[in-house]
Motif scaffolding. Structure first.
Motif, mmCIF file in Angstrom:
data_model
loop_
_atom_site.group_PDB
_atom_site.id
_atom_site.type_symbol
_atom_site.label_atom_id
_atom_site.label_comp_id
_atom_site.label_asym_id
_atom_site.label_seq_id
_atom_site.Cartn_x
_atom_site.Cartn_y
_atom_site.Cartn_z
ATOM 1 N N ARG A 24 4.572 -4.180 -2.909
ATOM 2 C CA ARG A 24 3.889 -4.206 -4.202
ATOM 3 C C ARG A 24 2.801 -5.286 -4.232
ATOM 4 O O ARG A 24 1.698 -5.064 -4.740
ATOM 5 C CB ARG A 24 4.892 -4.429 -5.333
ATOM 6 C CG ARG A 24 4.292 -4.340 -6.721
ATOM 7 C CD ARG A 24 5.349 -4.433 -7.818
ATOM 8 N NE ARG A 24 6.408 -3.455 -7.711
ATOM 9 C CZ ARG A 24 6.320 -2.170 -8.048
ATOM 10 N NH1 ARG A 24 5.190 -1.707 -8.523
ATOM 11 N NH2 ARG A 24 7.345 -1.361 -7.928
ATOM 12 N N ALA A 27 -0.120 -4.112 -1.944
ATOM 13 C CA ALA A 27 -0.811 -2.986 -2.578
ATOM 14 C C ALA A 27 -1.669 -3.473 -3.743
ATOM 15 O O ALA A 27 -2.818 -3.040 -3.897
ATOM 16 C CB ALA A 27 0.201 -1.942 -3.052
ATOM 17 N N VAL A 32 -4.631 -0.721 -3.564
ATOM 18 C CA VAL A 32 -4.188 0.521 -2.920
ATOM 19 C C VAL A 32 -2.907 0.959 -3.624
ATOM 20 O O VAL A 32 -2.072 0.123 -3.978
ATOM 21 C CB VAL A 32 -3.907 0.287 -1.415
ATOM 22 C CG1 VAL A 32 -3.326 1.516 -0.763
ATOM 23 C CG2 VAL A 32 -5.169 -0.151 -0.693
ATOM 24 N N LEU A 34 0.698 1.895 -4.324
ATOM 25 C CA LEU A 34 1.935 1.470 -3.677
ATOM 26 C C LEU A 34 2.516 2.574 -2.792
ATOM 27 O O LEU A 34 2.877 2.339 -1.635
ATOM 28 C CB LEU A 34 2.948 1.043 -4.736
ATOM 29 C CG LEU A 34 4.336 0.628 -4.257
ATOM 30 C CD1 LEU A 34 4.251 -0.644 -3.428
ATOM 31 C CD2 LEU A 34 5.250 0.410 -5.443
ATOM 32 N N LEU A 37 0.382 3.083 0.396
ATOM 33 C CA LEU A 37 0.585 2.014 1.382
ATOM 34 C C LEU A 37 1.944 2.161 2.057
ATOM 35 O O LEU A 37 2.070 1.954 3.262
ATOM 36 C CB LEU A 37 0.452 0.641 0.730
ATOM 37 C CG LEU A 37 0.563 -0.548 1.669
ATOM 38 C CD1 LEU A 37 -0.451 -0.472 2.809
ATOM 39 C CD2 LEU A 37 0.399 -1.849 0.902
ATOM 40 N N VAL A 55 -6.302 -3.929 3.138
ATOM 41 C CA VAL A 55 -4.953 -4.416 3.443
ATOM 42 C C VAL A 55 -5.030 -5.673 4.310
ATOM 43 O O VAL A 55 -4.303 -6.643 4.073
ATOM 44 C CB VAL A 55 -4.104 -3.312 4.115
ATOM 45 C CG1 VAL A 55 -2.779 -3.862 4.607
ATOM 46 C CG2 VAL A 55 -3.878 -2.163 3.135
#
Length: 102
Positions: A24, A27, A32, A34, A37, A55
């Motif tokens: 979490r 992300a 992005v 959750l 990812l 990321v």
């Protein structure tokens, strides 16, 4: 068959866990979803270069370090006996020091 997306997902998860971050948190920092990812980490989805950049930034790890780790893991799986080490020693030392601090 060796799939790059599976190794990339494993590497991203390993770096995230080394940083003691939740899915979490990464992300959110990377903007992005959750679930997406999570699928990338499990090797179920391909990460675009934009997602990978987001990321990597969220993890505070250069993309080159992530890709190097993926390459090294693929070489082991493929049975390649010698992979040249081209990463400068000072970058490795800087990265290791940064990981030790966090």
């Amino acid at each position: 068959m060796v799939l790059v997306r599976q190794e990339l997902g494993d590497v991203l998860r390993d770096f995230r866990l080394r940083k003691a971050m939740t899915l979490r948190q990464v992300a959110g920092r990377a903007s992005v979803a959750l679930g997406y990812l999570s699928e990338v980490e499990r090797g179920q989805k391909e990460a675009s270069s934009e997602i990978l950049a987001s990321v990597a930034e969220a993890l505070d790890i250069p993309i080159s370090v992530i890709m190097r780790e993926v390459g090294d893991r693929l070489a082991v799986l493929e049975g390649v006996s010698s992979v040249p080490d081209t990463l400068p020693d000072e970058l490795v030392a800087e990265f290791d020091a940064d990981l030790a601090i966090r």
